[in-house]
Design an enzyme around this catalytic site. Structure first.
Site, PDB file in Angstrom:
ATOM      1  N   ALA A  40       2.302  -2.565   0.350  1.00 34.88           N
ATOM      2  CA  ALA A  40       3.487  -3.359   0.662  1.00 34.88           C
ATOM      3  C   ALA A  40       4.409  -2.554   1.573  1.00 34.88           C
ATOM      4  O   ALA A  40       4.289  -1.338   1.697  1.00 34.88           O
ATOM      5  CB  ALA A  40       4.213  -3.733  -0.619  1.00 34.88           C
TER       6      ALA A  40
ATOM      7  N   GLY B  21      -0.789  -3.703  -2.305  1.00 34.84           N
ATOM      8  CA  GLY B  21      -0.903  -5.056  -1.776  1.00 34.84           C
ATOM      9  C   GLY B  21      -2.083  -5.221  -0.846  1.00 34.84           C
ATOM     10  O   GLY B  21      -2.627  -6.330  -0.712  1.00 34.84           O
TER      11      GLY B  21
ATOM     12  N   GLU C 155      -4.893  -5.972  -3.075  1.00 33.71           N
ATOM     13  CA  GLU C 155      -4.668  -7.300  -3.646  1.00 33.71           C
ATOM     14  C   GLU C 155      -5.015  -8.400  -2.641  1.00 33.71           C
ATOM     15  O   GLU C 155      -5.526  -9.453  -3.020  1.00 33.71           O
ATOM     16  CB  GLU C 155      -3.217  -7.418  -4.120  1.00 33.71           C
ATOM     17  CG  GLU C 155      -2.935  -6.568  -5.356  1.00 33.71           C
ATOM     18  CD  GLU C 155      -1.485  -6.634  -5.800  1.00 33.71           C
ATOM     19  OE1 GLU C 155      -1.222  -7.095  -6.909  1.00 33.71           O
ATOM     20  OE2 GLU C 155      -0.610  -6.201  -5.010  1.00 33.71           O
TER      21      GLU C 155
ATOM     22  N   GLU D 237       0.844   1.414  -7.591  1.00 39.23           N
ATOM     23  CA  GLU D 237       2.214   0.976  -7.878  1.00 39.23           C
ATOM     24  C   GLU D 237       2.854   1.710  -9.047  1.00 39.23           C
ATOM     25  O   GLU D 237       4.075   1.884  -9.098  1.00 39.23           O
ATOM     26  CB  GLU D 237       2.241  -0.538  -8.140  1.00 39.23           C
ATOM     27  CG  GLU D 237       2.098  -1.397  -6.906  1.00 39.23           C
ATOM     28  CD  GLU D 237       0.653  -1.627  -6.495  1.00 39.23           C
ATOM     29  OE1 GLU D 237       0.421  -2.457  -5.598  1.00 39.23           O
ATOM     30  OE2 GLU D 237      -0.259  -0.981  -7.072  1.00 39.23           O
TER      31      GLU D 237
END
Length: 678
Positions: free
Chosen positions: A66, A105, A108, A128
């Protein structure tokens, strides 16, 4: 190739769409990237001629995570969930082609592709937890459906990365591509279309979860128990575990609700803010005030180290491990042989644990040249003195080095307290002298305090910081003052700890309060570990301090099983009645009226003066920024990372005004910066 946004392009290779993200440096999932992906999948859905789509990234990596600079800011652009849904619901198969790292991310997103391929060097992970968070875009729900609940638990609670080979074995990737990744991914996409393979949606596959919630309950319980010590104090690991449990026990959409709920709790909590602070602070510490970032670095292709003891040997290992030859000097053959043997033993122990091969042990040892002649350092680019903490000895060594070292060589002192300017004055080249304070064990601890002398040249300072990074250290610049940043603040804490045990607190009480706060050990445990007799001499001892009297009574700490604590053969400790009697007698002799001291007072008196000293360090310009102080204490002294460091804790948790008022009640001189802010 058509630009969807400035950082995402869509091209057609016949009937295969190729989406390329090009958002340097790491293709993070910024709003522009998300908008580009959203537009690309809309265009693909509107083109009936397409048979498949491939998602690739330009540059050195796949989506590395992210864009954490957006955390805490108002949302903008397409949501990540909307992009994932468009990808997963695509009417044509989507193949993610991964190189570099697919982290957070990025992984993901990849898990929403129907198929995944990678090159042989790719790495995968959900880190994370290191930011006090959990994967908030389906990672905790999709990953266990691919690699199984147990492996997913390990990955999300540690943030550890998985290599391509293991990812293939686990089913995280479907194929490792040799040669050009994009061409290989396009060929793979055409093959799955030709073979009529299904659109595999990870969310719908429960075959790898390993059973229902009841069957896996013992595994979750064992995992919590075996990791209890490592997870102590942290909120994020338990939240991650709960989400993996939800993946096993609940339908996908219900599990996603659990993930979202746990993510929002963490995101709004102080721990995540603290750990993000640490993440950015580590990077900020590398920036040197007043120094041109383009300053030319000096070469460091060979290193000399003076002293083959614990510190010298540990420092040497840092360089040997990254391929830099080291010449290590001692005054006596016995000490030299002992130091070299310890280095070899450390490397062999690592090899036995599978960290590298015995051939690598020999390669590293082959870079080491032991010698008794200081003159053998004449060609070294960097010379680090790591001898006893005595100014006269250090000045004598630097005076000799001044006549031996080549012009332009960096002369560094591994001093932990002493005045670097005074050491530099014993040479005719003070501009070449810098402090390099390593922390013990030097081959393990990440912190390096780089002490900038009054005349240290910009090139020498910049090179010292860059060299620290090259050997895996986090460098923090300090000015010249007694104890620099870390030990100066430690002195303020130790002064209060010593007063507390005379006034009524037991050493075990002080240690317990600080370990409950999150430190790995308290001050008296630390003193026993280091050795109570460090710097103490039986010939000169006059019983002036409690430590003098402990040493005079034969209490040396863990080295002889007797200190503030008594230690058994397994180093289990119990409070020492001998030490307690010595403390009580000393207090009575000094006329100190002992009283009951509660935990809150212990915490305040140990930590508040530390923060105040940190503020004074900032006020004097001995540290560049408050976050540097935090990095020193997290990486050198075990300050709990989830509390963000002493200055962050003071600002965001304890409160600067509260600390200042308490210090004034204690009769202490309060730094103006503590009142005004840093």
């Amino acid at each position: 190739m058509a630009a969807i946004t400035s950082v995402v392009d869509l091209a057609m290779d016949g009937d295969v769409a190729v989406i390329t993200i090009d958002s340097p440096p790491v293709n993070a999932l910024s709003a522009d990237v998300r908008d580009g992906l959203d537009g690309a999948f809309r265009a693909i859905a509107a083109n009936p001629a397409l048979k498949a789509a491939v998602l690739v990234c330009a540059g050195r990596t796949f989506i590395a995570g992210a864009d954490i600079s957006e955390f805490g800011k108002p949302p903008r652009g397409a949501s990540l969930h909307a992009v994932q849904d468009a990808m997963e619901e695509s009417a044509v198969p989507v193949v993610a082609a991964i190189h570099g790292t697919a982290l957070g991310g990025g992984l993901e997103v990849a898990l929403c592709a129907h198929y995944r391929v990678s090159d042989a060097k790719a790495k995968f992970g959900l880190p994370e937890v290191k930011l006090g968070l959990l994967p908030g875009a389906g990672g905790t729900q999709r990953l266990p459906r691919v690699v199984g609940a147990k492996k997913a638990l390990e990955m999300v609670t540690s943030g550890a990365q998985m290599g391509a080979k293991d990812a293939l074995a686990a089913g995280l990737v479907d194929e490792i591509v040799e040669g050009d990744l994009t061409a290989g991914a396009i060929a793979f996409a055409r093959r799955i279309v030709a073979e009529g393979r299904p659109l595999k949606k990870v969310r719908d596959d429960t075959s790898k979860l390993g059973g229902d919630a009841a069957a896996l309950a013992p595994m979750f319980a064992d995992f919590r128990q075996s990791h209890a010590r490592a997870f102590k104090g942290f909120d994020a690991p338990e939240a991650n575990i709960k989400c993996i449990e939800a993946a096993v026990a609940l339908p996908f959409e219900e599990g996603m609700k659990v993930e979202r709920s746990e993510f929002m709790k963490l995101m709004s909590g102080l721990q995540a803010t603290a750990q993000r602070h640490v993440f950015f602070a580590e990077r900020q510490a590398a920036k040197i005030d007043g120094l041109d970032p383009k300053t030319e670095l000096l070469p460091v292709k060979s290193v000399g180290i003076i002293g083959a003891g614990t510190m010298g040997g540990g420092i040497a290992m840092n360089f040997l491990s990254v391929g830099i030859p080291v010449t290590i000097v001692e005054t006596k053959q016995e000490a030299l042989d002992r130091g070299v043997a310890v280095i070899r033993r450390n490397y062999e122990n690592s090899a036995k644990k599978g960290r590298f091969s015995m051939e690598e042990v020999e390669a590293r040892m082959g870079r080491l040249t032991p010698t008794l002649a200081l003159e053998d350092l004449k060609d070294a680019d960097l010379i680090i003195e790591a001898v006893f903490e005595n100014m006269d000895i250090k000045k004598d060594i630097f005076g000799k080095l001044d006549t031996i070292a080549r012009p332009g060589a960096i002369l560094a002192s591994n001093t932990s307290y002493l005045n670097v300017d005074e050491i530099a004055a014993s040479t005719t080249r003070p501009e070449s002298v810098v402090g390099t304070h390593f922390f013990s064990p030097a081959n393990v601890m990440r912190l390096l305090e780089v002490v900038r002398g009054a005349r240290t040249s910009p090139q020498v300072l910049a090179t010292a910081m860059a060299t620290g990074k090259a050997i895996g250290k986090i460098g923090v610049v300090s000015g010249v003052c007694h104890g620099f940043i870390g030990n100066r603040m430690l002195g303020a804490r130790q002064e209060q700890a010593n007063k507390l045990i005379l006034e009524g607190a037991r050493p075990a009480d002080v240690d317990r309060v600080l370990t409950d706060f999150g430190f790995p050990m308290g001050p008296f445990q630390m003193a026993d570990l280091a050795g109570l007799d460090i710097g103490w001499s039986a010939e000169t001892s006059k019983g002036v301090t409690v430590r003098d009297r402990l040493c005079e009574a034969g209490l040396r700490g863990q080295k002889n099983g007797k200190g503030f604590y008594d230690y058994d053969a397994d180093r289990n400790r119990t409070p020492s009645p001998v030490a307690e009697a010595i403390i009580l007698d000393y207090a009575a002799e000094k006329g100190i009226n002992r009283r009951s001291i509660d935990d809150q007072e212990i915490l305040e008196r140990c930590l508040y003066p530390m923060v105040n000293e940190g503020a004074k360090i900032l006020d004097e310009g001995m540290a560049q920024r408050a976050s540097d102080v935090d990095i020193v204490w997290i990486n050198g002294y075990g300050w709990p990372v989830y509390r963000g460091g002493p200055m962050f804790w003071a600002e965001h948790d304890a409160g600067r005004d509260t600390i200042a008022a308490a210090l004034e009640r204690m009769g202490m001189d309060v730094s103006p910066k503590l009142k005004s802010g840093w």
